[in-house]
Design an enzyme around this catalytic site. Structure first.
Site, PDB file in Angstrom:
ATOM      1  N   ASP A 105       0.786  -1.231   0.000  1.00 32.77           N
ATOM      2  CA  ASP A 105       0.000   0.000   0.000  1.00 32.77           C
ATOM      3  C   ASP A 105       0.819   1.283   0.000  1.00 32.77           C
ATOM      4  O   ASP A 105       0.326   2.344   0.358  1.00 32.77           O
ATOM      5  CB  ASP A 105      -0.909   0.006   1.233  1.00 32.77           C
ATOM      6  CG  ASP A 105      -0.112  -0.143   2.527  1.00 32.77           C
ATOM      7  OD1 ASP A 105       1.114   0.079   2.499  1.00 32.77           O
ATOM      8  OD2 ASP A 105      -0.716  -0.478   3.561  1.00 32.77           O
ATOM      9  N   GLU A 127       0.239  -9.063  -1.164  1.00 34.16           N
ATOM     10  CA  GLU A 127      -0.461  -8.495   0.007  1.00 34.16           C
ATOM     11  C   GLU A 127      -1.655  -7.652  -0.458  1.00 34.16           C
ATOM     12  O   GLU A 127      -1.805  -6.469  -0.131  1.00 34.16           O
ATOM     13  CB  GLU A 127       0.471  -7.679   0.917  1.00 34.16           C
ATOM     14  CG  GLU A 127      -0.123  -7.479   2.306  1.00 34.16           C
ATOM     15  CD  GLU A 127       0.748  -6.666   3.258  1.00 34.16           C
ATOM     16  OE1 GLU A 127       1.622  -7.251   3.902  1.00 34.16           O
ATOM     17  OE2 GLU A 127       0.537  -5.440   3.360  1.00 34.16           O
ATOM     18  N   GLU A 141      -2.373   5.207   2.489  1.00 31.10           N
ATOM     19  CA  GLU A 141      -2.209   3.777   2.155  1.00 31.10           C
ATOM     20  C   GLU A 141      -3.512   3.118   1.698  1.00 31.10           C
ATOM     21  O   GLU A 141      -3.502   2.266   0.812  1.00 31.10           O
ATOM     22  CB  GLU A 141      -1.621   3.019   3.354  1.00 31.10           C
ATOM     23  CG  GLU A 141      -0.146   3.309   3.621  1.00 31.10           C
ATOM     24  CD  GLU A 141       0.103   4.601   4.390  1.00 31.10           C
ATOM     25  OE1 GLU A 141      -0.882   5.252   4.825  1.00 31.10           O
ATOM     26  OE2 GLU A 141       1.276   4.971   4.556  1.00 31.10           O
ATOM     27  N   HIS A 217       5.334   5.931  13.284  1.00 32.24           N
ATOM     28  CA  HIS A 217       5.830   6.774  12.197  1.00 32.24           C
ATOM     29  C   HIS A 217       4.745   7.253  11.240  1.00 32.24           C
ATOM     30  O   HIS A 217       5.006   8.054  10.356  1.00 32.24           O
ATOM     31  CB  HIS A 217       6.842   5.980  11.367  1.00 32.24           C
ATOM     32  CG  HIS A 217       6.205   4.852  10.610  1.00 32.24           C
ATOM     33  ND1 HIS A 217       5.580   5.034   9.398  1.00 32.24           N
ATOM     34  CD2 HIS A 217       6.065   3.542  10.902  1.00 32.24           C
ATOM     35  CE1 HIS A 217       5.092   3.863   8.994  1.00 32.24           C
ATOM     36  NE2 HIS A 217       5.371   2.959   9.884  1.00 32.24           N
ATOM     37  N   ARG A 219       1.960   8.790   8.844  1.00 26.93           N
ATOM     38  CA  ARG A 219       1.645  10.185   8.499  1.00 26.93           C
ATOM     39  C   ARG A 219       0.488  10.731   9.323  1.00 26.93           C
ATOM     40  O   ARG A 219       0.524  11.852   9.805  1.00 26.93           O
ATOM     41  CB  ARG A 219       1.301  10.286   7.008  1.00 26.93           C
ATOM     42  CG  ARG A 219       2.491  10.608   6.129  1.00 26.93           C
ATOM     43  CD  ARG A 219       2.068  10.762   4.670  1.00 26.93           C
ATOM     44  NE  ARG A 219       3.086  11.411   3.872  1.00 26.93           N
ATOM     45  CZ  ARG A 219       4.243  10.859   3.502  1.00 26.93           C
ATOM     46  NH1 ARG A 219       4.532   9.637   3.886  1.00 26.93           N
ATOM     47  NH2 ARG A 219       5.108  11.523   2.756  1.00 26.93           N
ATOM     48  N   HIS A 250      12.173   6.022  13.489  1.00 27.67           N
ATOM     49  CA  HIS A 250      12.102   6.181  12.025  1.00 27.67           C
ATOM     50  C   HIS A 250      12.887   7.423  11.611  1.00 27.67           C
ATOM     51  O   HIS A 250      12.868   8.435  12.319  1.00 27.67           O
ATOM     52  CB  HIS A 250      10.622   6.316  11.639  1.00 27.67           C
ATOM     53  CG  HIS A 250      10.346   6.243  10.169  1.00 27.67           C
ATOM     54  ND1 HIS A 250      10.659   7.275   9.311  1.00 27.67           N
ATOM     55  CD2 HIS A 250       9.784   5.278   9.404  1.00 27.67           C
ATOM     56  CE1 HIS A 250      10.296   6.933   8.072  1.00 27.67           C
ATOM     57  NE2 HIS A 250       9.753   5.729   8.110  1.00 27.67           N
TER      58      HIS A 250
HETATM   59  C1  UD1 Z   1       6.398   5.205   3.979  1.00 28.14           C
HETATM   60  C2  UD1 Z   1       5.042   4.703   3.450  1.00 28.14           C
HETATM   61  C3  UD1 Z   1       4.247   4.052   4.563  1.00 28.14           C
HETATM   62  C4  UD1 Z   1       5.077   2.997   5.288  1.00 28.14           C
HETATM   63  C5  UD1 Z   1       6.397   3.585   5.727  1.00 28.14           C
HETATM   64  C6  UD1 Z   1       7.243   2.512   6.331  1.00 28.14           C
HETATM   65  C7  UD1 Z   1       3.972   6.050   1.690  1.00 28.14           C
HETATM   66  C8  UD1 Z   1       3.157   7.227   1.387  1.00 28.14           C
HETATM   67  N1  UD1 Z   1       4.268   5.844   2.987  1.00 28.14           N
HETATM   68  O1  UD1 Z   1       6.131   6.237   4.901  1.00 28.14           O
HETATM   69  O2  UD1 Z   1       3.088   3.439   4.025  1.00 28.14           O
HETATM   70  O3  UD1 Z   1       4.347   2.552   6.413  1.00 28.14           O
HETATM   71  O4  UD1 Z   1       7.078   4.131   4.588  1.00 28.14           O
HETATM   72  O5  UD1 Z   1       8.344   3.024   6.997  1.00 28.14           O
HETATM   73  O6  UD1 Z   1       4.365   5.338   0.800  1.00 28.14           O
HETATM   74  N2  UD1 Z   1      13.834   8.883   5.418  1.00 28.14           N
HETATM   75  C9  UD1 Z   1      15.212   8.847   5.455  1.00 28.14           C
HETATM   76  N3  UD1 Z   1      15.837   7.656   5.179  1.00 28.14           N
HETATM   77  C10 UD1 Z   1      15.165   6.525   4.863  1.00 28.14           C
HETATM   78  C11 UD1 Z   1      13.759   6.575   4.836  1.00 28.14           C
HETATM   79  C12 UD1 Z   1      13.106   7.757   5.087  1.00 28.14           C
HETATM   80  O7  UD1 Z   1      15.859   9.833   5.735  1.00 28.14           O
HETATM   81  O8  UD1 Z   1      15.806   5.489   4.625  1.00 28.14           O
HETATM   82  C13 UD1 Z   1      13.144  10.172   5.715  1.00 28.14           C
HETATM   83  C14 UD1 Z   1      13.204  11.169   4.554  1.00 28.14           C
HETATM   84  O9  UD1 Z   1      13.362  12.447   5.082  1.00 28.14           O
HETATM   85  C15 UD1 Z   1      11.807  11.049   3.948  1.00 28.14           C
HETATM   86  C16 UD1 Z   1      10.974  10.782   5.191  1.00 28.14           C
HETATM   87  O10 UD1 Z   1      11.771   9.913   5.991  1.00 28.14           O
HETATM   88  O11 UD1 Z   1      11.436  12.211   3.270  1.00 28.14           O
HETATM   89  C17 UD1 Z   1       9.625  10.155   4.956  1.00 28.14           C
HETATM   90  O12 UD1 Z   1       9.704   9.031   4.094  1.00 28.14           O
HETATM   91  P1  UD1 Z   1       8.395   8.598   3.236  1.00 28.14           P
HETATM   92  O13 UD1 Z   1       8.717   7.374   2.461  1.00 28.14           O
HETATM   93  O14 UD1 Z   1       7.869   9.763   2.492  1.00 28.14           O
HETATM   94  O15 UD1 Z   1       7.306   8.322   4.343  1.00 28.14           O
HETATM   95  P2  UD1 Z   1       7.231   7.217   5.469  1.00 28.14           P
HETATM   96  O16 UD1 Z   1       6.586   7.852   6.649  1.00 28.14           O
HETATM   97  O17 UD1 Z   1       8.533   6.560   5.613  1.00 28.14           O
HETATM   98  N1  UDP Z   2      11.633  -2.818  11.234  1.00 28.07           N
HETATM   99  C1  UDP Z   2      13.020  -2.937  11.242  1.00 28.07           C
HETATM  100  N2  UDP Z   2      13.752  -2.038  11.960  1.00 28.07           N
HETATM  101  C2  UDP Z   2      13.188  -1.045  12.680  1.00 28.07           C
HETATM  102  C3  UDP Z   2      11.772  -0.924  12.661  1.00 28.07           C
HETATM  103  C4  UDP Z   2      11.021  -1.825  11.918  1.00 28.07           C
HETATM  104  O1  UDP Z   2      13.571  -3.835  10.616  1.00 28.07           O
HETATM  105  O2  UDP Z   2      13.917  -0.281  13.309  1.00 28.07           O
HETATM  106  C5  UDP Z   2      10.847  -3.772  10.440  1.00 28.07           C
HETATM  107  C6  UDP Z   2       9.691  -4.431  11.155  1.00 28.07           C
HETATM  108  O3  UDP Z   2      10.084  -5.597  11.851  1.00 28.07           O
HETATM  109  C7  UDP Z   2       8.756  -4.740  10.006  1.00 28.07           C
HETATM  110  C8  UDP Z   2       8.951  -3.558   9.090  1.00 28.07           C
HETATM  111  O4  UDP Z   2      10.243  -3.041   9.398  1.00 28.07           O
HETATM  112  O5  UDP Z   2       9.201  -5.891   9.311  1.00 28.07           O
HETATM  113  C9  UDP Z   2       7.878  -2.545   9.348  1.00 28.07           C
HETATM  114  O6  UDP Z   2       8.225  -1.373   8.724  1.00 28.07           O
HETATM  115  P1  UDP Z   2       7.594   0.030   9.100  1.00 28.07           P
HETATM  116  O7  UDP Z   2       7.173   0.050  10.521  1.00 28.07           O
HETATM  117  O8  UDP Z   2       8.563   1.020   8.621  1.00 28.07           O
HETATM  118  O9  UDP Z   2       6.338   0.093   8.128  1.00 28.07           O
HETATM  119  P2  UDP Z   2       4.830  -0.410   8.207  1.00 28.07           P
HETATM  120  O10 UDP Z   2       4.812  -1.825   8.631  1.00 28.07           O
HETATM  121  O11 UDP Z   2       4.117   0.481   9.145  1.00 28.07           O
HETATM  122  O12 UDP Z   2       4.314  -0.194   6.834  1.00 28.07           O
END
Ligand code: UD1
Ligand code: UDP
Length: 376
Positions: A105, A127, A141, A217, A219, A250
């Site tokens: 998603d 999924e 999502e 984490h 949104r 995160h």
């Molecule tokens: C995204 C997904 C969400 C998922 C989450 C898992 C969308 C809209 N959201 O949200 O469904 O649950 O990932 O974690 O697709 N950043 C870093 N390094 C990284 C990753 C992220 O610095 O390796 C920072 C960046 O500043 C980035 C911000 O995190 O702009 C947000 O990342 P983004 O992918 O937009 O949103 P998530 O909240 O991570």
């Molecule tokens: N996870 C990880 N390290 C972390 C936090 C989460 O490996 O520090 C793993 C967690 O076990 C799961 C996945 O990342 O497998 C979940 O990711 P996240 O919480 O970012 O996204 P969501 O499940 O909410 O989409």
């Protein structure tokens, strides 16, 4: 690379993902696809995430064929969508996959599915069929998975209920109930004699302390809900001196600012950098309970018999709620505190939730998906 003249390759399957949770659940499938020489498996990372995506693919020892590398600090839904669309286009033209597989998603999933559709390449959705029924929660999502489902021709649904959701929407195409590939991931990640690479986790006394794993984490939780979550956690540490909270934070700056603002300098809270997935899964296995707004953790912790308090207003994963291992507690400080307090003080309530149920399959979801692709 696909070259039908050298090998007996009959299908080029492109697996596209870009965030940590997609990676955890797609890597087992990539490993399975790679076992079959009739399949040319191409991995395309969108790079919606960077460091935390790399952590996962390294843990599974997977190398990408393409990386769109789109991540920007404080990226928006629009920039993620447009960057994926623009950068997928030439990749699809070059690789010419017979099918594109996307997961779940995220905005990567939806945009990659749309990019494939624009080139009339069939899409398989791994999924598929999870729903809350509220297009604004989780945001974006719920809409991402609705739209991806509409584009996809093959729907790999983890549970019967997910299949029913898809049938109710008359989504078209073929639906298969396969279980969730997250359970398959444990074959790579979980070990009884595991040694943590994170030193704090390595030195933690899991007999002396009840370890609570916290992540948040989403949104829709940024701002006041996340503040409530942090304050509830702080109150728990004030009441119980035998708990240690392990909170891998995160990388999103909006998350970090709030979490560090409220929970740093607390000797019972370990604020850690994102853990690699090996540490994370083995930490869950040794924990007392999990408090989270994550989707993936709601599926993982029940498999280890660990109670999960979901700090959201609803869930698209009701299976473990019905089985009794997961409770949705909302995002108000008093509610979060009360439910966690109950699990810490009432051993009967804890025992009721701490039973190992795994409604998400037998750990063979990747194999099932792969067999379907081989027959197709
Ligand atoms: C995204 C997904 C969400 C998922 C989450 C898992 C969308 C809209 N959201 O949200 O469904 O649950 O990932 O974690 O697709 N950043 C870093 N390094 C990284 C990753 C992220 O610095 O390796 C920072 C960046 O500043 C980035 C911000 O995190 O702009 C947000 O990342 P983004 O992918 O937009 O949103 P998530 O909240 O991570
Ligand atoms: N996870 C990880 N390290 C972390 C936090 C989460 O490996 O520090 C793993 C967690 O076990 C799961 C996945 O990342 O497998 C979940 O990711 P996240 O919480 O970012 O996204 P969501 O499940 O909410 O989409």
């Amino acid at each position: 690379m696909s070259d039908n003249s050298i090998t007996n390759v009959i299908r080029t399957v492109m697996v596209v993902f870009g965030t940590r949770p997609e990676a955890v659940k797609m890597c087992p499938l990539v490993l399975e696809l790679q076992k079959h020489k009739e399949i040319d498996c191409q991995v395309c990372l969108t790079g919606q995430h960077r460091e935390i995506l790399r952590q996962v693919i390294e843990a599974f020892n997977i190398k990408e064929d393409y990386n769109l590398d789109i991540m920007k600090e404080c990226q928006t839904l629009t920039t993620i969508t447009t960057s994926v669309l623009e950068k997928m286009d030439p990749v699809l033209r070059e690789a010419k996959p017979d099918i594109v597989l996307v997961h779940g998603d995220t905005t990567t999933s939806f945009a990659a599915a749309l990019a494939a559709f624009y080139q009339q390449i069939p899409v398989g959705h791994v999924e598929a069929g999870l729903r809350t029924g509220n297009i604004y929660s989780p945001f974006p999502e719920e809409m991402n998975r609705l739209l991806t489902g509409r584009i996809a021709t093959y729907h790999f649904a983890p549970t019967k209920r997910n299949e029913e959701n898809l049938k109710r929407e008359n989504v078209g195409g073929s639906i298969f109930v396969t279980g969730n590939t997250v359970i398959d991931a444990f074959k790579t990640t979980v070990k009884d004699d595991y040694l943590f690479s994170n030193l704090i986790l390595q030195e933690m006394d899991y007999n002396k302390y009840r370890v609570i794993v916290v992540t948040a984490h989403r949104r829709e939780n940024l701002g006041e809900p996340l503040e409530n979550i942090c304050r509830a956690v702080k109150n728990l540490t004030e009441k119980y001196d035998d708990i240690k909270v392990v909170y891998p934070v995160h990388p999103n700056p909006a998350v970090r600012e709030m979490v560090y603002g409220i929970l740093s300098n607390n000797t019972q809270v370990e604020l850690l950098e994102p853990l690699d997935v090996l540490d994370m899964h083995n930490l869950i296995a040794r924990s007392y309970m999990v408090m989270t707004d994550s989707g993936g953790l709601q599926e993982e912790a029940p498999a280890f018999g660990k109670p999960v308090l979901v700090m959201r207003t609803e869930t698209e994963r009701p299976e473990a709620v019905e089985a009794g291992t997961v409770k949705v507690v909302g995002v108000k400080k008093a509610d979060i505190f009360k439910k966690a307090d109950e699990l810490l003080s009432d051993s009967e309530k804890y025992a009721q939730m701490a039973k190992s149920v795994n409604p998400y399959g037998d750990g063979c979801a990747s194999e099932k998906i792969c067999n379907i692709l081989l027959k197709w």
